[in-house]
Structure formats: C-alpha cells, structure tokens
Design an enzyme around this catalytic site. Sequence first.
Site, PDB file in Angstrom:
ATOM      1  N   PHE A 105     -69.780  56.487 -64.195  1.00  0.00           N
ATOM      2  CA  PHE A 105     -69.658  56.108 -65.612  1.00  0.00           C
ATOM      3  C   PHE A 105     -68.206  56.068 -66.076  1.00  0.00           C
ATOM      4  O   PHE A 105     -67.879  55.419 -67.061  1.00  0.00           O
ATOM      5  CB  PHE A 105     -70.498  57.050 -66.490  1.00  0.00           C
ATOM      6  CG  PHE A 105     -69.733  58.164 -67.157  1.00  0.00           C
ATOM      7  CD1 PHE A 105     -69.449  59.334 -66.485  1.00  0.00           C
ATOM      8  CD2 PHE A 105     -69.299  58.021 -68.457  1.00  0.00           C
ATOM      9  CE1 PHE A 105     -68.744  60.356 -67.104  1.00  0.00           C
ATOM     10  CE2 PHE A 105     -68.581  59.037 -69.088  1.00  0.00           C
ATOM     11  CZ  PHE A 105     -68.307  60.203 -68.402  1.00  0.00           C
ATOM     12  N   LYS A 106     -67.327  56.744 -65.348  1.00  0.00           N
ATOM     13  CA  LYS A 106     -65.915  56.761 -65.761  1.00  0.00           C
ATOM     14  C   LYS A 106     -65.288  55.368 -65.747  1.00  0.00           C
ATOM     15  O   LYS A 106     -64.259  55.145 -66.375  1.00  0.00           O
ATOM     16  CB  LYS A 106     -65.143  57.729 -64.884  1.00  0.00           C
ATOM     17  CG  LYS A 106     -65.542  59.171 -65.190  1.00  0.00           C
ATOM     18  CD  LYS A 106     -64.834  60.191 -64.349  1.00  0.00           C
ATOM     19  CE  LYS A 106     -65.149  61.599 -64.799  1.00  0.00           C
ATOM     20  NZ  LYS A 106     -66.554  61.988 -64.517  1.00  0.00           N
TER      21      LYS A 106
END
Length: 486
Positions: A105-106
């Site tokens: 998700f980063k």
Amino acid sequence: MLYHSTRSNENCIDSAQAVLNGLAPDGGLYMPTALPEFDWQACLQGDTYSMATKILAALLPDIPDMEQLVSRAYTGKFAAPDLTPTVPVGDYTVLELFHGPTSAFKDVALCMLPQLLTAAKAEKGMDEKILILTATSGDTGKAALAGFRDVKGVGICVFYPDGGVSKVQRAQMVTQEGNNVAVCAVWGNFDDAQTGVKNIFAACQDGELLRGKSFRLSSANSINIGRLAPQVTYYFKAYRDLLDRKQIAMGDEVNFSVPTGNFGDILAGYLAKLLGLPVGRLICASNANNVLTDFIRTGVYDRKRPLHKTISPSMDILVSSNLERLLYLMSGGDTALVASLMERLNTEGCYTVPEALKSAIEQEFWADCCDDAGARSAICRVWENHGYLCDPHTATGWAVAESYSRQTGDSRPMVVLSTASPYKFPAAVLEAIGGSMDGDEFDQMQTLQTVTGCPIPENLADLRGKPERHTGVIAKEEMLGYVLSL
Ligand SMILES: *Cc1c(COP(=O)(O)O)cnc(C)c1O
C-alpha cells in the site's frame, strides 16, 4: 493555510516548505493550523484521479498544478485503472491498496511523494539535489526506490538489515534499476539500520559534513505530510464505491478497519473524516506488538516491552510516529501538551494522556490485536468461506474487524484495508491455507498460484530472473561513509 510543528505554534511555514522539510526542527511533525473548508460531496463525484487532485490541492495549497502531478504520479503505474479497487467479501468490503508497482500500500503515497517534492523544490527555487535516506524493514524501501527511481534532482539510498527482510523483499530491492539509486545491507537488525540513518541525519545537521557536496538529506517515511496526504484519497474512493453499489446512501457512516504500524494509514482516515467524509469508527488493528491497542483502551502509551517478530513484519513497531499527529488533533491543537508527552516518551519510555483526551480518542477509534495464529486462521477462514486470499497484514485487519462487530453489534458497513498482496508473504499465506511448503519463497509463490488460481502480480513474478545489482553489506559504523561517498 499554514503548517507548524505538533510541538509548537511558532515558525509557521507553507505547505511546500513542510513537504521539503519533512520533520520540524524541534522533532515534531508538521500539521496545518486549521483544516480547509472542503466540499466533500463534490469531491466524491469525480474519478480517483480527480479525488486525489482535490484532496491534495486542499491539503497542500502551495504546490501548483496538482492535477498534472497526480496524473504523472499514477498513470500507467497501477494494475487497476481506478488505483484502489474495492471487493465485497462476505459481510465486509475489502479496499485493495496493493496494485501499485511494488504490491504494497505504500506505493499509493510513494508514487506521489516524488512529484510533490520536485514541485515543492521548483516552487521554492531550490536547486540543490535531495538525497532521500531510508532504513527499511521491507516494504518502504522498495516502494521508495520505485517511486524515486530516475527522478531528476533527487537521489535515493536505502539500508536494510542483512537477513532481516524476506527473500522476496530482498530480491525486490537488490534488483532495483535506475541511475540515482543505492541499496545496501547492514549487519544487524532493523533497529541498527534505523539508528544508523538517524545518526547520519544528526551528523549532517550542521551542514559541515555535506560542505562541498551538492545535496541535502531528506526522508521518505510517513512523518512527511507529503506522504500522508495522498493516503486520504482512498477513503473517499471506498466510500464512492459503496455509494455506487447502493450499499449506502450519501451521508451514511462507514467504519474502516486498518492494519496499523506507524499510524499513518489510519490517521489519513481521520483526516478524511475531518474533511467531511462520513466515517464512523476507525478500527486500529495490531499484531502481537499491541502497544496501540493498550494505548487506545487505557490512555497509557508504554513502549517498554519486547518487540515480537511476526508474520506481519510491517506492523512490528513499538513507536508509532504518526500518533503524535493524533494527539495534536484530539487535544484541540495543544502543542505544549504534545511536546511534554513526547518528552516523556523519550526519557521514560511511556506517557499517560489526560482523561479528556483519552475519551475523545475512544469516541473515534477502537482497537484490538491479533497474534500470528489468529492471522493465519483468518487467512484460512476468508479463503475457505469466501474464496478470497489475503496477506497476513490484511488478515489482522479482518480478524479485528470481526472482533469489533461481535463485541459492539455496530452494523454500519465495514471496509477492511488490504495493505499488501498475499504474494509478498507467500510462506505465511501458504502455511495458513495448508499448502505444501517445499522449496524457497519463489517456489512457494508458484505453489500458491497453482493452489489458489489467483495470479502472481507481474512485478513479483519477474523478480526471480533479474540480475542482482546491489549486493554490498556493511557494518553500521560504515553507513555515514557510504552516504558521503555517493
Ligand atoms: C506499512 C504497512 C502497514 C502499516 O501502515 P502504517 O501507516 O505504518 O500504520 C501495514 N501493512 C503493510 C503491508 C505495510 O507495508
């Protein structure tokens, strides 16, 4: 709109400067003096790109041409055209944040940060190069490398603990291409690498060591407001999907369960709420490192405890930096209180918040934790009951969401944030669903695909044959010299 440190109202700066500075000089994190007026319903009308543009322009008003920056950041980089799709799974909705270039998700924030940083540099007329220094326990390093690769005027250097990241995560980093990237392993654990990076920042503070060098140091971790702001968008996107599926009407509240480490992801959800989005409860899900569960339930933050190594390593953390921003917001901007709590954390390793602050936090947040056995059992349950495969971090969020529903009876719709592809953690996932564990992690990736029929993301499937470009290993004492030689 101006920004200042969570620890002092003085020294206000604009949003472009806040992105360039990263951390405030007093060690605090930058927050706006007040959140802007925001037409959240109008924001929900557009596609993901337009939502991101509106939200980022509102939070970072001094960075021009936001629409163009958003388009450059995301076009062609995500496997899903709407970047962060949602999938109904059983009674809940899963918000998939892992379709970016490194399957974590980063990517959502680290695709955007280089655009924000270079635009902020141009806005401030700064022509020095910026060298991004990062210590990583796995996911941040690769996402930052992918985001900053070949970005003009910026270099990126990542340190990871030798033997301390998974085989897949190591392969992701050591095969990184690009002309402005450096990756190096450090003998020791993540703390050694992290402390080494902090020491480099401290050693370079007075500018003496960097004299004659034409770069300035900066960081890509979630203390930077430019990394936090892009994460607000997917809360709006998830809400819009629920509207489109007629699961909610405009104005209905939605709960979000968030696998949490540094408290950046879940704080972005609270910012979405402050911008007007009808967010119900924000559910903070931790693994065996449950310092946040204890804090939200008791008002006591105590980091004096052992760090457990778990199958959800991106949440193995004892000091959640972004919690400081929550303390600031929830205390009505009481910078003196925040400064004294952080001082206590530094000197004594723990602090207790005033009763009023504790109950304000309890109104908005709920917390629980789930150990490795619980996460494995959730992976297995979700797979067997719904045919949906999730990674150990997502499984933690799922299990805690169930615990919330069971304990509170709250029937508002629940969105579970999915923070990584199951293929980033093939061993843990395969073991949970009872597959054969033969071979190395890459073999297990294949087995997982064969058993489940879910396709391996391209960026991970390609890794095995790629040449290793960055194979150095150094002692932590050598890190400063390494950086100065870049
Ligand atoms: C970083 C990370 C988290 C934790 O997010 P925070 O913003 O640090 O709370 C959760 N899951 C995965 C897979 C991550 O990489």
